[in-house]
Scaffold this active site. Structure first.
Site, PDB file in Angstrom:
ATOM      1  N   SER A  73       0.840  -1.211   0.000  1.00 15.95           N
ATOM      2  CA  SER A  73       0.000   0.000   0.000  1.00 15.95           C
ATOM      3  C   SER A  73       0.869   1.252   0.000  1.00 15.95           C
ATOM      4  O   SER A  73       0.681   2.166  -0.809  1.00 15.95           O
ATOM      5  CB  SER A  73      -0.905   0.014   1.239  1.00 15.95           C
ATOM      6  OG  SER A  73      -1.755  -1.096   1.226  1.00 15.95           O
ATOM      7  N   ALA A  74       1.824   1.305   0.913  1.00 11.25           N
ATOM      8  CA  ALA A  74       2.655   2.506   1.021  1.00 11.25           C
ATOM      9  C   ALA A  74       3.669   2.581  -0.117  1.00 11.25           C
ATOM     10  O   ALA A  74       3.867   3.645  -0.715  1.00 11.25           O
ATOM     11  CB  ALA A  74       3.371   2.513   2.371  1.00 11.25           C
ATOM     12  N   ALA A  95       9.280  -8.455  -2.772  1.00 12.37           N
ATOM     13  CA  ALA A  95       9.595  -9.868  -2.521  1.00 12.37           C
ATOM     14  C   ALA A  95       8.628 -10.811  -3.230  1.00 12.37           C
ATOM     15  O   ALA A  95       8.990 -11.930  -3.598  1.00 12.37           O
ATOM     16  CB  ALA A  95       9.578 -10.133  -1.014  1.00 12.37           C
ATOM     17  N   HIS A 531      -5.307  -5.627  11.014  1.00 11.28           N
ATOM     18  CA  HIS A 531      -4.850  -4.244  11.030  1.00 11.28           C
ATOM     19  C   HIS A 531      -3.659  -4.058  11.975  1.00 11.28           C
ATOM     20  O   HIS A 531      -3.618  -3.081  12.729  1.00 11.28           O
ATOM     21  CB  HIS A 531      -5.984  -3.296  11.444  1.00 11.28           C
ATOM     22  CG  HIS A 531      -7.188  -3.413  10.574  1.00 11.28           C
ATOM     23  ND1 HIS A 531      -8.478  -3.216  11.008  1.00 11.28           N
ATOM     24  CD2 HIS A 531      -7.293  -3.741   9.258  1.00 11.28           C
ATOM     25  CE1 HIS A 531      -9.322  -3.398  10.012  1.00 11.28           C
ATOM     26  NE2 HIS A 531      -8.632  -3.728   8.936  1.00 11.28           N
TER      27      HIS A 531
END
Ligand SMILES: Cc1cc2nc3c(=O)[nH]c(=O)nc-3n(C[C@H](O)[C@H](O)[C@H](O)COP(=O)(O)OP(=O)(O)OC[C@H]3O[C@@H](n4cnc5c(N)ncnc54)[C@H](O)[C@@H]3O)c2cc1C
Length: 602
Positions: A73-74, A95, A531
């Protein structure tokens, strides 16, 4: 009852019916053009080994302005924003491989990804005493898009009070007013731009279109139980019952790879290398100058002129810091790792949302049940995959709620997620396989637990997983909050509007009311909502538990930042994909020395 992968399997169960759909056609279907380094350079390296862009007419360079570790995501977000500047060269190492798996792209395929642990690092926690001594599955995406390629696609930003709490802890630049412009910049909301929502960002967001009377009845039940309604839990008011929002575009998952990475790969100054496990940071004195990575069994290195940015996620970023001698000196020395930077906070402060479900048998089968007949679901999966249409373009879940377990709570501390599929759902076809009894669940999660776990090296071998200890329900307050969350879910299930759909409560079972009964249910069935965060906590250098500064530099070493879920200091009240992307959006401006977006006035 223990929740096992088999339970997930039967809960959402898709069998070989759709397994025949393969992805050589992915580029055609998604309209994406992916060019391959190996193909373009006539190399003998198999195309899936190395994919990416290199400057035309040159061999692959080995020195870059920025190296990003991890295309999740980042990482995808940063790759997009940093490579907007044509004068810098960016390398992103991932990876995992490409997201060829069709189940990634069909929204209804998500349960199958999870239950089969596809494109996943396969992490489990150690046995957790707080949940009956069970190791808890800790899924993390190992594929371009990272966990955004395997997540449940809920688009949730959290409560504005979460970011104001961060600011009150000294992270002034992370208040709600400061982060809202970055939430707006990230998204294209189907209902267009407003003071809270973005209209032209890379990430497509929309309301769920899953049509099931259950969704409306869930919201009506919430109102009947005395809770508020919110028209947009990512807008002015989070608290209340509302409609599920999702990161879905044209009926397919809009992962960070789809939203950010693929468009950025059209630029010549971004290189992606897949199947490349970064194993160590390279340092010179007190500066990070590059990374070492393994690809196809061969050790390689790449140099960074400006910075290395770790985006490996909550488990892998602290892991890589530890492998590079940055971390708790006692832990590192016990594995004979040279201590480069003593930083006790690395890997500590692990937090996650735990949840438990109340499950029901329906009086009448819902819409998914009808479509789970083998021939129908096969055609629906094809319809979603090829045309972005039909019931498989959403998860079977239309509602969401953020509630206070008692009026004294400052912020909603419980999240309710209704799931319109039963534990026994599976494709059926008479006379070969009987249809299942239809049902649904209300999953209840505790949003801001006190319990803290950790990630720690087990060995100095970078290919081995670290130890993960979640410490779920380690405090009485968390245990009480979990009970309250389950009771709220049951209370909602007993309201008139939902009662009309329910034949009976299946679990925890209708007569299980005592604390001990609910604890036993949580012990047997509690699972992560996926999360985890906090293992490279953001804070000031004076905070002995901080790992990165408010501008995300690793404390005690130069030219190294961490940008991912691990930097979040504590849990926000909601799912965290959108907040992680917000952090990366903001970090991109910091890294490039740009003035931050003006704080919002809302
Ligand atoms: C099953 C599941 C369901 C979820 N559901 C939701 C949801 O509905 N809504 C929501 O908002 N959030 C959800 N989440 C959470 C959310 O998706 C994640 O918190 C978020 O994607 C994390 O982003 P990240 O950038 O920190 O890490 P990731 O997205 O996990 O990215 C890390 C990337 O780095 C790569 N990497 C790691 N180590 C190395 C290395 N050494 N070398 C090279 N590459 C490396 C990984 O392979 C991965 O691609 C869910 C997560 C999961 C797993």
């Amino acid at each position: 009852m223990r929740v096992t992968p088999q339970h997930y399997r039967v809960a959402f169960g898709f069998t070989s019916a759709a397994r025949t759909i393969q992805l050589p056609l992915l580029d055609f279907l998604t309209g994406q053009k992916r060019r391959c380094f190996a193909e373009r350079n006539q190399s003998s390296v198999p195309p899936r080994m190395v994919v990416g862009r290199v400057e035309k007419g040159r061999s692959m360079r080995n020195s870059f302005d920025y190296i990003i570790v991890g295309a999740g995501s980042a990482g995808c977000t940063l790759a997009y924003r940093l490579s907007e500047n044509p004068d810098v060269n960016v390398l992103i190492l991932e990876a995992g491989g490409w997201d060829y798996n069709p189940w990634i792209h069909i929204p209804l395929g998500w349960p199958r990804l999870l239950l089969n642990r596809m494109n996943d690092w396969m992490y489990f926690s150690e046995p957790e005493p707080g949940v009956g001594g069970r190791p808890i599955e800790c899924a993390r995406g190992k594929v371009v898009g990272g966990s955004s390629s395997i997540n449940a696609m809920a688009y949730v930003r959290g409560h504005r009070g979460d970011y104001d709490r961060w600011a009150a802890k000294g992270l002034d630049e992370w208040s709600y007013a400061h982060v809202l412009p970055y939430f707006r910049r990230q998204e294209s909301w189907e209902h267009g731009v407003s003071e809270f929502r973005g209209g032209d960002g890379p990430l497509s967001t929309r309301f769920s279109r899953y049509a099931d009377p259950l969704s409306e009845m869930f919201i009506a039940a919430g109102r009947s139980a005395g809770y508020d309604y919110t028209p947009d839990y990512n807008g002015k008011q989070q608290e209340g019952f509302g409609q599920w929002q999702a990161t879905i575009r044209n009926g397919r998952r809009c992962s960070a790879a789809v939203a950010y990475l693929r468009p950025a790969l059209k630029r010549n100054n971004l290189t992606l290398i897949i199947n490349a496990l970064t194993t160590r940071l390279v340092t010179q004195g007190n500066r990070v100058t590059g990374v070492e990575y393994i690809r196809a069994g061969v050790k390689r290195s790449a140099a960074a002129e400006n910075e290395v940015i770790l985006c490996g996620g909550v488990i892998n970023s602290p892991h890589l810091l530890n492998l590079s001698g940055i971390g708790d000196p006692d832990d590192l020395r016990s594995l004979d790792i040279d201590v480069k930077v003593p930083l006790r906070g690395v890997g500590k402060n692990l937090q996650d949302h735990l949840s438990a479900a109340v499950t029901y048998l329906r009086k009448e089968p819902g819409p998914l049940h009808k479509n789970m007949r083998l021939d129908r679901i096969a055609s629906e999966l094809g319809n979603a995959y090829f045309f972005g249409k039909g019931i498989a373009t959403d998860l079977p879940s239309g509602g969401m709620a953020f509630l206070k377990s008692n009026p004294d709570e400052k912020l909603p501390d419980v999240q309710l997620i209704p799931i319109s599929a039963p534990m026994t759902a599976a494709p059926y076809l008479a006379p070969f396989r009987k249809s299942y009894d239809d049902g649904f669940a209300i999953r209840a999660a505790v949003l801001r637990p006190e319990s803290r776990g950790y990630v720690r090296l087990k060995t100095a071998d970078p290919t081995q997983a670290p130890m993960i200890v979640q410490n779920f329900l380690a405090t009485d307050k968390d245990r009480r909050a979990m009970r309250a969350a389950v009771r709220i879910a049951r209370d909602v299930g007993r309201q008139k509007p939902l009662e009309s759909l329910i034949a009976k409560e299946l679990a925890p079972t209708a007569n299980a009311y005592s604390d001990a009964d609910i604890d036993a249910h949580v012990d047997a069935t509690g699972i992560s909502v996926h999360h985890p965060l906090g293992t490279c906590k953001m804070g000031h250098a004076s905070d002995p538990t901080a790992v990165v500064t408010p501008d995300l530099h690793v404390i005690g070493i130069e030219r190294l930042r961490v940008v991912d879920a691990s930097v979040m200091p504590d849990l926000i009240g909601g799912n965290i994909n959108a907040p992680v992307i917000m952090i990366a959006e903001k970090a991109a401006d910091m890294i490039q020395g740009r003035a931050p977006l003006a704080p919002a006035r809302v």
